[in-house]
Design a protein around this motif. Structure first.
Motif, short mmCIF file in Angstrom:
data_model
loop_
_atom_site.label_atom_id
_atom_site.label_comp_id
_atom_site.label_asym_id
_atom_site.label_seq_id
_atom_site.Cartn_x
_atom_site.Cartn_y
_atom_site.Cartn_z
N HIS A 44 0.83 -1.20 0.00
CA HIS A 44 0.00 0.00 0.00
C HIS A 44 0.87 1.26 0.00
O HIS A 44 1.81 1.36 0.80
N ARG A 46 -1.19 6.30 6.43
CA ARG A 46 -2.61 5.98 6.35
C ARG A 46 -3.08 5.22 7.60
O ARG A 46 -4.20 5.46 8.09
N ALA A 106 -5.94 6.58 10.12
CA ALA A 106 -7.09 5.72 10.44
C ALA A 106 -7.28 5.63 11.95
O ALA A 106 -8.42 5.59 12.44
N ASP A 139 -9.01 8.67 13.07
CA ASP A 139 -10.43 8.58 12.71
C ASP A 139 -11.20 7.74 13.72
O ASP A 139 -12.31 8.10 14.13
N ASP A 158 -6.94 -3.09 3.77
CA ASP A 158 -7.55 -1.80 4.09
C ASP A 158 -6.77 -1.08 5.19
O ASP A 158 -7.10 -1.19 6.37
N ASP A 208 -6.84 2.02 5.76
CA ASP A 208 -7.53 3.27 6.08
C ASP A 208 -8.63 3.10 7.12
O ASP A 208 -9.34 4.06 7.43
N THR A 209 -8.77 1.88 7.64
CA THR A 209 -9.84 1.60 8.61
C THR A 209 -9.30 0.73 9.74
O THR A 209 -8.69 -0.32 9.48
#
Length: 336
Positions: A130, A136, A140, A143, A226, A228-229
């Motif tokens: 990635h 990232r 995340a 977030d 993923d 980003d999560t």
């Protein structure tokens, strides 16, 4: 909960027969002899992966030896994770709490197992493809932090989790008490000086939220496809209700010196401010506290090695780090 595991370390064995008997009495387990391995990431609570014919659960208990009052509160972790999962998906669901220390030598909880990647001192091979992956991952984490801080405590059934009034004052006095219990005779004088200055300049909270109190990259889990999560957040034994800026400052301090190339502190702060709407002009106090608190934690971990309460050889080098961390906390206060 998932991550790297190893055969159970010598000295960290439990009464496996007693554990199996208790689990079968309270959970619907498949037939077959449980296979047990130990998670490698944590340095305090003892955490085990129990696999019964492909059905996996996680067992967590406090570390051995003397514990500071309120530390490694497994009952608190169960309270949080048995309720929070319903409104905050990254929280794995707690399935059972055993208060009877006679079963395996301490109270323990059972948590659902989740597969995924935990990032500690390197990016897992499954995620290196990635672009800007470290940045990232850290964004995340911000977030998921702001999402946690926005959780309605009534909806989560956790309005009785803590006493928000006087939270900052209790944080300083509580960690000072832990320091005085843990400090060696030649401990750095800066620790007492910083405690006094912190207590004399307590910030007023802008709002109250659920505070994880140890939210950092290696207490999170990601799916390989993923970055980003955050798919899971672990280690809730210090969670409470209080000032959410303690979480942000703890994360900033934990990230510094990381071998993983994360987002810059400036980007992290800007991301949190944008998403939360918080005024971060007074963040320096919280960062100084977080540095000071980390010195207490490091000393406690080192003491566990000295007393022989832990078989984790990684703790042996921690004692030498405390004076430098204390000096960093003093500088952070002076530079406000």
């Amino acid at each position: 909960m998932s991550g790297a595991t190893e055969p159970v370390r010598s000295g960290d064995e439990l009464d496996w027969d007693a554990l199996e008997s208790h689990l079968r009495a309270h959970l619907d387990l498949p037939a077959g002899r449980p296979e047990v391995r130990q998670f490698t990431a944590g340095r305090a609570n003892l955490t085990y992966l129990v696999d019964v014919d492909g059905f996996r659960i996680v067992v967590r208990r406090p570390p051995r030896g003397a514990l500071a009052p309120g530390a490694h509160d497994i009952a608190r972790e169960y309270k949080v994770l048995s309720r929070l999962w319903a409104v905050y998906p990254p929280a794995p669901r707690a399935l059972h709490f055993c208060a009877d220390a006679s079963v395996i030598g301490a109270p323990f909880i059972v948590i659902e197992h989740r597969a995924g990647e935990i990032v500690r001192d390197h990016i897992p091979p499954s995620m290196t493809h990635h672009p800007e992956v470290g940045r990232r991952l850290s964004l995340a984490l911000i977030d998921t932090m702001t999402t946690l801080h926005a959780v309605d405590v009534d909806d989560a059934g956790l309005n009785d989790l803590g006493r928000p009034q006087g939270y900052a004052e209790r944080q300083v006095s509580g960690w000072l008490d832990r320091w005085r219990r843990a400090a060696p005779d030649d401990g750095p004088a800066a620790m007492e000086v910083v405690a006094i200055e912190l207590a004399e300049s307590l910030p007023a909270p802008q709002r109250v939220s659920i505070v994880h109190n140890d939210l950092k990259l290696d207490n999170c889990q990601f799916q390989a496809d993923d970055p980003d999560t955050v798919s899971s957040v672990f280690d809730w034994d210090m969670a409470t209700l209080g000032d959410p800026l303690f979480d942000l400052a703890n994360l900033l301090v934990a990230t510094q010196g990381s071998a993983v190339q994360t987002a810059s502190p400036e980007e992290v702060i800007a991301r949190y401010a944008e998403q939360s709407g918080a005024d971060l002009s007074g963040l320096a106090w919280y960062e100084a506290f977080a540095r000071w608190r980390s010195a207490v934690v490091v000393q406690q971990l080192y003491n566990r090695h000295v007393r022989g309460d832990s078989s984790d050889d990684r703790l042996a080098a921690l004692g030498a780090l405390v004076p430098a961390i204390a000096a960093d906390a003093r500088r952070a206060l002076d530079d406000r």
